[in-house]
Design a protein around this motif. Structure first.
Motif, PDB file in Angstrom:
ATOM      1  N   UNK A  42       0.902  -1.156  -0.013  1.00 39.79           N
ATOM      2  CA  UNK A  42      -0.068   0.151   0.002  1.00 39.79           C
ATOM      3  C   UNK A  42       0.895   1.219   0.069  1.00 39.79           C
ATOM      4  N   UNK A  43       1.962   1.289   0.746  1.00 36.99           N
ATOM      5  CA  UNK A  43       2.703   2.358   0.811  1.00 36.99           C
ATOM      6  C   UNK A  43       3.651   2.628  -0.481  1.00 36.99           C
ATOM      7  N   UNK A  44       3.838   1.478  -1.174  1.00 37.71           N
ATOM      8  CA  UNK A  44       4.796   1.629  -2.292  1.00 37.71           C
ATOM      9  C   UNK A  44       3.667   2.129  -3.412  1.00 37.71           C
ATOM     10  N   UNK A  45       2.458   1.647  -3.417  1.00 36.06           N
ATOM     11  CA  UNK A  45       1.413   2.259  -4.308  1.00 36.06           C
ATOM     12  C   UNK A  45       1.099   3.531  -4.215  1.00 36.06           C
ATOM     13  N   UNK A  46       0.845   3.953  -3.019  1.00 34.98           N
ATOM     14  CA  UNK A  46       0.283   5.386  -2.849  1.00 34.98           C
ATOM     15  C   UNK A  46       1.825   6.565  -3.001  1.00 34.98           C
ATOM     16  N   UNK A  99      -5.984   1.238   8.675  1.00 36.98           N
ATOM     17  CA  UNK A  99      -4.611   1.052   9.116  1.00 36.98           C
ATOM     18  C   UNK A  99      -3.669   2.113   7.925  1.00 36.98           C
ATOM     19  N   UNK A 100      -4.056   1.889   6.531  1.00 38.16           N
ATOM     20  CA  UNK A 100      -3.212   2.437   5.518  1.00 38.16           C
ATOM     21  C   UNK A 100      -3.487   3.861   5.509  1.00 38.16           C
ATOM     22  N   UNK A 102      -3.712   5.626   8.533  1.00 38.16           N
ATOM     23  CA  UNK A 102      -3.027   6.485   9.714  1.00 38.16           C
ATOM     24  C   UNK A 102      -1.664   6.162   8.968  1.00 38.16           C
ATOM     25  N   UNK A 103      -0.994   5.356   8.544  1.00 44.91           N
ATOM     26  CA  UNK A 103       0.281   4.834   7.998  1.00 44.91           C
ATOM     27  C   UNK A 103       0.606   6.036   6.918  1.00 44.91           C
ATOM     28  N   UNK A 104      -0.260   6.190   5.907  1.00 41.43           N
ATOM     29  CA  UNK A 104       0.009   7.159   4.795  1.00 41.43           C
ATOM     30  C   UNK A 104      -0.102   8.676   5.193  1.00 41.43           C
ATOM     31  N   UNK A 105      -0.845   8.850   6.159  1.00 41.07           N
ATOM     32  CA  UNK A 105      -0.851  10.341   6.864  1.00 41.07           C
ATOM     33  C   UNK A 105       0.435  10.732   7.467  1.00 41.07           C
ATOM     34  N   UNK A 106       0.967   9.801   8.238  1.00 39.05           N
ATOM     35  CA  UNK A 106       1.983  10.191   8.912  1.00 39.05           C
ATOM     36  C   UNK A 106       3.318  10.158   7.846  1.00 39.05           C
ATOM     37  N   UNK A 107       3.195   9.330   7.036  1.00 42.91           N
ATOM     38  CA  UNK A 107       4.603   9.328   5.991  1.00 42.91           C
ATOM     39  C   UNK A 107       4.561  10.383   4.967  1.00 42.91           C
ATOM     40  N   UNK A 108       3.356  10.973   5.075  1.00 46.61           N
ATOM     41  CA  UNK A 108       3.311  11.899   3.767  1.00 46.61           C
ATOM     42  C   UNK A 108       3.881  13.280   4.073  1.00 46.61           C
ATOM     43  N   UNK A 109       4.346  13.486   5.537  1.00 42.90           N
ATOM     44  CA  UNK A 109       4.939  14.472   5.937  1.00 42.90           C
ATOM     45  C   UNK A 109       6.296  14.697   5.219  1.00 42.90           C
ATOM     46  N   UNK A 110       6.729  13.325   5.186  1.00 38.60           N
ATOM     47  CA  UNK A 110       8.207  13.299   4.605  1.00 38.60           C
ATOM     48  C   UNK A 110       8.186  13.150   3.124  1.00 38.60           C
ATOM     49  N   UNK A 111       7.290  12.116   2.649  1.00 43.59           N
ATOM     50  CA  UNK A 111       7.454  11.505   1.328  1.00 43.59           C
ATOM     51  C   UNK A 111       6.743  12.493   0.415  1.00 43.59           C
TER      52      UNK A 111
END
Length: 414
Positions: A42-46, A99-100, A102-111
């Motif tokens: 999911x992270x890879x696709x997003x 779950x995705x 929460x994770x994608x929202x956190x990672x979006x600050x950097x990615x």
């Protein structure tokens, strides 16, 4: 100063995410957190596939600077929380979707800034990162994370399927309200002429969504993920937070360029809703969701099979096959009384031509949840057959072993 529109939008967002999070059983979410393949995919696709699709489209069609930068911002943004609403409404894997989110929202600050820094620099020599509204981004982060945390806490503390159903309905109503509110706000710009663009604009803005949907289905199928998980990750990949692109457009552009840039998130929002709506209906009819394909459309969208199937699984009697000699059974109950281990030591019988299973495990809750009071609408036996956790193997036709149907309570008494 914070405007009323921001407060109203964030309030609806909170109730949407809270409702969907409170729908999820905490044990199911914990199981999804351990689903490393699905989460990493999911992270890879997003954050890899969709931004790359946006960049390739921008280069291939040589889109104008304002349009191209807005499209890159859209494809690099984190998935919108609407994805939870879509996964709930069409009965994909809601626990994975929460779950995705929460994770994608956190990672979006950097990615997200990293993707924009790379792709916008290479495509237009533009520095978009400085135009990002990080205040809005962190506010959205706080709203989403707090809503998920409080929703899961409420689900665990109330411990009721009825509450899960009510929370799902509240989240659904908040989702509908947020869609209507966002559509209303999108039309207040006045000068955004969405229907006065070249064919390159319409095809170019639409293609990343289609390409992302195609690639996500291919990759998730290659990984042999469960079908509802494939639908969830496809939705998470393609459904984007177009509000970020609108904010960037207002900051970076003026005049005619602003009108062109504003049209991108507006048109992409329409496209993603149409494409993902059709995709979810096809997935439902193909048996890729938790909803049975034989029920009506309105039953499917109005019923939370995420909750009812879990409740049905926990209450459904566990069918086991036992050898005919009691001395062949070795049963053990752990100290908490939650798990039963039954081991069968069956030799091949001279009189009866059969062989039996080696072991079975049944997980039982210490404190059963309150029933929802809702019936499971028209679910064929094949939809949930074997989902209760028991592991059995068939006897040969000549078997004389007895077959019993044990509820969790009667299993403990055995």
């Amino acid at each position: 100063m914070v405007s009323f529109n921001e407060v109203a939008g964030n309030a609806l967002l909170f109730f949407l995410v809270f409702g969907m999070s409170a729908t999820v059983d905490v044990r199911t979410l914990v199981a999804q957190l351990k689903n490393a393949r699905a989460i990493l995919m999911g992270v890879f696709l997003q954050f890899a596939i969709l931004p790359l699709c946006g960049f390739l489209v921008v280069k291939f069609f040589e889109l104008e600077r304002s349009v191209g930068i807005s499209l890159l911002v859209v494809t690099s943004s984190p998935g919108g929380s609407y994805s939870n609403w879509w996964c709930s409404m069409f009965n994909a894997d809601l626990a994975l979707s929460v779950t995705m989110t929460a994770i994608s929202t956190l990672l979006s600050v950097v990615l997200m800034p990293l993707n924009l820094l790379v792709y916008c620099k290479y495509a237009y020599e533009a520095d978009v990162v400085q135009s990002l509204d990080f205040n809005s981004l962190f506010i959205a982060l706080a709203v989403v994370i707090s809503a998920i945390g409080l929703g899961l806490l409420a689900s665990a503390k109330v411990h009721s399927y009825r509450f899960n159903i009510l929370a799902n309905k509240m989240g659904s109503y908040a989702g509908v309200s947020l869609v209507a509110y966002s559509a209303l706000m999108s039309n207040t710009g006045g000068e955004t002429q969405i229907w006065e663009h070249s064919w390159q604009f319409y095809v170019g803005v639409m293609l990343p969504c289609l390409l992302g949907l195609l690639v996500s289905n291919i990759l998730t199928t290659f990984l042999s993920l469960k079908k509802p998980e494939r639908v969830t990750l496809s939705v998470e990949c393609c459904y984007q937070n177009v509000g970020i692109a609108t904010s960037v457009a207002l900051t970076m552009f003026k005049g005619n360029e602003l009108s062109q840039a504003m049209a991108v998130p507006l048109y992409y929002g329409l496209v993603e809703a149409l494409i993902l709506g059709l995709y979810c209906i096809i997935a439902w009819k193909a048996g890729w969701t938790k909803a049975p394909k034989n029920v009506s459309f309105w039953t499917m969208v109005a019923t939370s099979y995420e909750v009812l199937l879990l409740e049905h699984t926990n209450l459904k009697a566990v069918e086991v096959s036992l050898p005919k000699h009691n001395q062949d059974v070795n049963e053990k109950v752990n100290t908490s009384g939650d798990t039963i281990y039954v081991k069968y030591n069956v030799e091949e019988d001279d009189e009866d031509d059969y062989q039996m299973v080696s072991c079975m495990c049944i997980t039982l809750p210490s404190h059963p949840k309150e029933a929802s009071g809702c019936a499971l609408p028209d679910v064929p036996e094949s939809e949930y057959r074997g989902s209760c956790g028991a592991f059995t193997e068939c006897l040969s036709p000549a078997s004389t072993a007895r077959t019993e149907c044990l509820s969790p309570t009667s299993a403990l008494e055995q």
